[in-house]
Design a protein around this motif. Structure first.
Motif, PDB file in Angstrom:
ATOM      1  N   LEU A 104       0.825  -1.110  -0.040  1.00 19.33           N
ATOM      2  CA  LEU A 104      -0.096  -0.027  -0.014  1.00 19.33           C
ATOM      3  C   LEU A 104       1.067   1.365   0.012  1.00 19.33           C
ATOM      4  N   VAL A 105       0.635   1.956  -0.998  1.00 21.27           N
ATOM      5  CA  VAL A 105       1.230   3.370  -0.885  1.00 21.27           C
ATOM      6  C   VAL A 105      -0.039   4.353  -0.820  1.00 21.27           C
ATOM      7  N   SER A 106      -0.123   5.445  -0.078  1.00 25.11           N
ATOM      8  CA  SER A 106      -1.142   6.528  -0.015  1.00 25.11           C
ATOM      9  C   SER A 106      -0.710   7.631   1.191  1.00 25.11           C
ATOM     10  N   CYS A 107      -1.541   8.462   0.833  1.00 23.40           N
ATOM     11  CA  CYS A 107      -1.235   9.793   1.566  1.00 23.40           C
ATOM     12  C   CYS A 107      -2.556  10.164   2.407  1.00 23.40           C
ATOM     13  N   TYR A 108      -2.530  10.523   3.667  1.00 24.66           N
ATOM     14  CA  TYR A 108      -3.775  11.036   4.348  1.00 24.66           C
ATOM     15  C   TYR A 108      -3.674  12.517   4.694  1.00 24.66           C
TER      16      TYR A 108
END
Length: 276
Positions: A104-108
């Motif tokens: 998983l690669v994401s940004c919150y």
């Protein structure tokens, strides 16, 4: 954004020392600490509802259940972002069921007008771990101020002096991730740019800073910078240019493990992403 982002990894023929292929169905431990290298044909996909359990399992590696944070809410929130983030899953077996999610690669964004339990928990967790760490008084003050300035009590986030994105880079087994990182990281930056250009009133993505939590192993030293191994080795590049960092421990399956939080200015983070 398409439903399928091609990020196929080349096969690697690497045998685990001392292992025998006896046809056993015994499970291989899917843990970044396990030291396995596995040959896979994987593809990048957007986050969907049916990926909930796979995303939550990855989050549990970084944020053990002992922390005051609802990972179910976090997984739902990442999926709800809709246009930000990539998952690595099997290439040959796409389905609408509970696929195994390998990475998983994401940004919150932590700069949001709507106050939620998740947002409050994340912000409180970061600040409390910083204050309890062995970081310098100056770094504690700086970090707390940056996190504090990225929030508006009245919900007017347009006036916030800082905007902080929590970068997530998590995976299971030791995939040859250096082959996939440019695609996944590059895709994320493009998605953040699109979200930033839309200038949504409720959620800001024009980040001034990025925070990231790394899984680390420290051996033979008490120093936070000596004899430290990053379990996701690409994260060492971010650590070398972080404006500040601090370590904290978590308990997972009755075992104490180490984490290191890095805070980077947005320009520095983006430059590293482009060159990784």
């Amino acid at each position: 954004m398409s439903n399928c982002k091609k990020a196929r990894l080349p096969e690697e023929e690497e045998m685990v020392e001392g292992s025998d292929d006896d046809g056993s169905d015994e499970d291989i431990p899917m843990d970044a600490d396990a030291g396995w290298t596995v040959n896979m044909d994987v593809t990048g996909y957007d986050l969907k509802d049916h990926d909930f359990h796979g995303i939550k399992q990855l989050l549990e590696q970084l944020f053990p259940k002992t922390l005051p944070l609802s990972l179910s809410e976090f997984a739902d929130a990442l999926i709800a972002q809709n246009t930000i983030g990539t998952l690595l899953k099997d290439t040959d077996e796409p389905s609408e069921g509970d696929d195994v999610v390998y990475a998983l690669v994401s940004c919150y964004s932590l700069t949001r007008s709507k106050k939620t339990d998740l947002l409050t928990s994340l912000r409180n967790l970061l600040v409390s771990k910083c204050q309890a760490s062995s970081a310098s008084k100056e770094d504690k003050t700086k970090f707390t101020q940056i996190i504090g300035d990225s929030w508006s009590e009245n919900g007017d986030v347009a006036k916030c002096d800082t905007c902080v994105g929590l970068f997530l880079n998590e995976r299971y087994i030791n995939l040859p991730f250096e082959q996939a990182a440019p695609q996944m990281f590059g895709s994320l930056m493009k998605e953040v740019e699109v979200a930033k250009s839309s200038m949504r009133r409720q959620v800001r993505h024009d980040f001034t800073h990025y925070a990231m939590i790394c899984k680390i192993s420290k051996q033979g030293a008490s120093s936070e910078t000596k004899d430290t191994t990053y379990l996701n080795n690409e994260e060492e590049e971010f650590a070398q240019e972080a404006m500040l960092s601090f370590d904290f421990d978590v308990v997972s399956h009755h075992t104490t493990k180490s984490r290191r939080l890095l805070l980077l200015k947005a320009q520095t983070f983006q430059r590293i992403i482009a060159n990784v």
